[in-house]
Design an enzyme around this catalytic site. Structure first.
Site, PDB file in Angstrom:
ATOM      1  CB  SER A  11      -0.886   0.035   1.210  1.00 17.58           C
ATOM      2  OG  SER A  11      -0.089   0.184   2.506  1.00 17.58           O
ATOM      3  CE  LYS A  12      -2.410   6.230  -2.816  1.00 16.80           C
ATOM      4  NZ  LYS A  12      -3.493   7.229  -2.787  1.00 16.80           N
ATOM      5  NE  ARG A  13       1.217  -0.872   5.883  1.00 19.48           N
ATOM      6  CZ  ARG A  13       0.208  -1.532   5.414  1.00 19.48           C
ATOM      7  NH1 ARG A  13      -0.836  -0.719   4.843  1.00 19.48           N
ATOM      8  NH2 ARG A  13       0.056  -2.866   5.272  1.00 19.48           N
TER       9      ARG A  13
END
Length: 488
Positions: free
Chosen positions: A250-252
């Site tokens: 994910s974007k994290r």
């Protein structure tokens, strides 16, 4: 004839998971001389946008994944946007109702929620209780006269739903655990389950290669294929891509959009090679670098692992560095031109009158560059008249006792040289350091900061030669001005 499809939803840009799925489909089609179909699943009107469609197309084009049928290409099975195929979905819904495989459900959301909560409070799980399936013809006629909103549900038959997954092997699901699922909402809009099967049937899809998160959808879709008397395609469910923390990417974890990697200076051929080996093995574990043609020749669905793959940015950097090292100088310059133009560092002379000098800079920087934007960051000291000084570097190496005079003496020694090359500049620096009673290493560090602004750079004397005597003289003078009076 093998026909596969990649069917993204334009609710976001092309992310690496989708790109890997598209790549596997493309490789499989190219390996077997089949057809790769691109279909846009844009029935989520509120979240879909034309910009996202463009972003998906840009991402596929950047990766070099050309499609045989789909947007901008056309084909015999269009349209290739689901929003333009609603009449087909409604026809299939009518067909399912008429054949008895589906029925109208008049239950409201509130009624369903109340029954679900009651079932869960009694200590058991709950699935749709087929209340509307048991309605008499008179009950149905009465609700129709009242124009009650109604969804359409598939009547799930008894027995086991089984399929042979080309990655995971035999998968069996007891139909008793599958509720009568909705294929059309009360507003008449088809659900994902129906629209994807309708499209795959009409487009003649023979193999469905997609992510593991769709395994739970497959039994429902198999029932729909059977209900309309269509051949069931073969399924291959690809493992998910995880971040280094073993959680879903994910974007994290950093960039997930394919085009963000393009903007960061990754090469498409490096990204393709990296993505191909995320969850797939070519059967030669000691080999990692493959051309596109070699990937096509080696690809087989049987080589896909059943376990999740980990996206390792350091490994991607390694792949990118390997591909950068293999680019011909003219090709490397061509790839860098847009980035240098954006940074305000490009000059057309770099490919004409200053070609040899520019290519020498690229060769000096190449071993240290993991991404194309590294050439921009590290090349700025050559391609710009001015540099930014690292305050820590200035304090550590320039603001030391006597350094102003040492640099001035070195500048005079450089001016006296008959030739300004690697050997003569190094000899001049070392003789100046010896004459002034300072360690050569101290003067080297100071000169590096003076001419680059940083404590780290490629070989100093290579840098001096490429900067040229005049610019070196100017930067040494500027560095002298940075030294404190006490340092002189």
């Amino acid at each position: 004839m093998i026909r596969v499809r990649f069917a993204p939803s334009p609710t976001g840009y092309l992310h690496v998971g989708g790109a890997r799925t598209a790549l596997f489909n493309w490789l499989f089609a190219r390996r077997h001389g089949g057809t790769f179909v691109l279909r846009i699943e844009d029935t989520d009107v509120e979240r879909s946008s034309s910009d996202m469609v463009d972003g998906i197309l840009d991402g596929l084009r950047w990766l070099g994944l050309d499609w045989d049928e789909g947007p901008l290409v056309g084909g015999a099975h269009g349209p290739y946007f689901q929003s333009q195929r609603l009449d087909r979905y409604r026809a299939m819904i009518d067909r399912l109702i008429a054949s008895g495989h589906a029925y109208y459900c008049y239950c409201t959301t509130e009624e369903l929620q109340a029954r679900r909560e009651a079932g869960e409070q009694s200590g058991g799980g709950w699935k749709y209780d087929r209340l509307c399936c048991r309605l008499s013809p008179d009950d149905i006629a009465a609700r129709e006269r009242e124009r009650r909103p109604r969804a359409v549900r598939i009547k799930v038959p008894d027995g086991v739903i089984a399929f042979d997954d080309l990655v995971h092997g035999r998968i069996e699901i007891d139909g008793a655990n599958v509720e009568d699922f909705v294929v059309a909402r009360s507003d008449g809009q088809p659900t994902y389950q129906l629209s994807v099967v309708s499209d795959d049937v009409e487009m003649g899809i023979t193999h469905v290669v997609r992510g593991d998160d769709h395994i739970s959808n497959t039994p429902k879709q198999i029932l729909l294929y059977r209900a309309v008397g269509a051949p069931v395609p073969q399924f291959a469910h690809v493992p998910l891509i995880l971040g280094p923390d073993k959680k879903r990417l994910s974007k994290r974890h950093g960039a997930t959009s394919v085009m963000e990697y393009a903007r960061q200076g990754y090469l498409p051929e490096a990204m393709v090679n990296f993505l191909a080996l995320l969850g797939w093995s070519p059967g030669s574990p000691d080999r990692e670098l493959f051309t596109r043609d070699e990937l096509v020749a080696a690809f087989a669905l049987e080589g896909i692992s059943g376990g999740n793959a980990v996206f390792n940015t350091e490994k991607l950097d390694w792949f990118n560095q390997q591909y950068i090292a293999r680019l011909a100088p003219t090709e490397l310059a061509s790839r860098l031109k847009p980035l240098l133009e954006t940074a305000g560092l490009w000059d057309d002379d770099y490919l004409t009158t200053r070609r040899a000098w520019f290519f020498a800079i690229l060769e000096l920087l190449r071993p240290r560059a993991k991404r194309l934007d590294d050439f921009v960051a590290q090349g700025r000291l050559f391609l710009s008249q001015t540099i930014d000084y690292d305050a820590v570097a200035v304090e550590k190496h320039l603001r030391v006792g006597g350094m102003r005079d040492h640099l001035a003496a070195l500048a005079s020694a450089f001016d006296a040289l008959t030739s300004f090359d690697v050997a003569t500049t190094e000899a001049a620096l070392r003789s100046t350091a010896e004459a002034r009673g300072v360690k050569a290493a101290s003067l080297i560090h100071a000169v590096r900061v003076a001419v680059t602004g940083k404590m780290a750079s490629p070989g100093l004397f290579d840098v001096l030669v490429l900067l040229g005597r005049d610019l070196v003289r100017t930067r040494l003078a500027d560095a002298c001005a940075l030294t404190s009076p006490a340092a002189s």
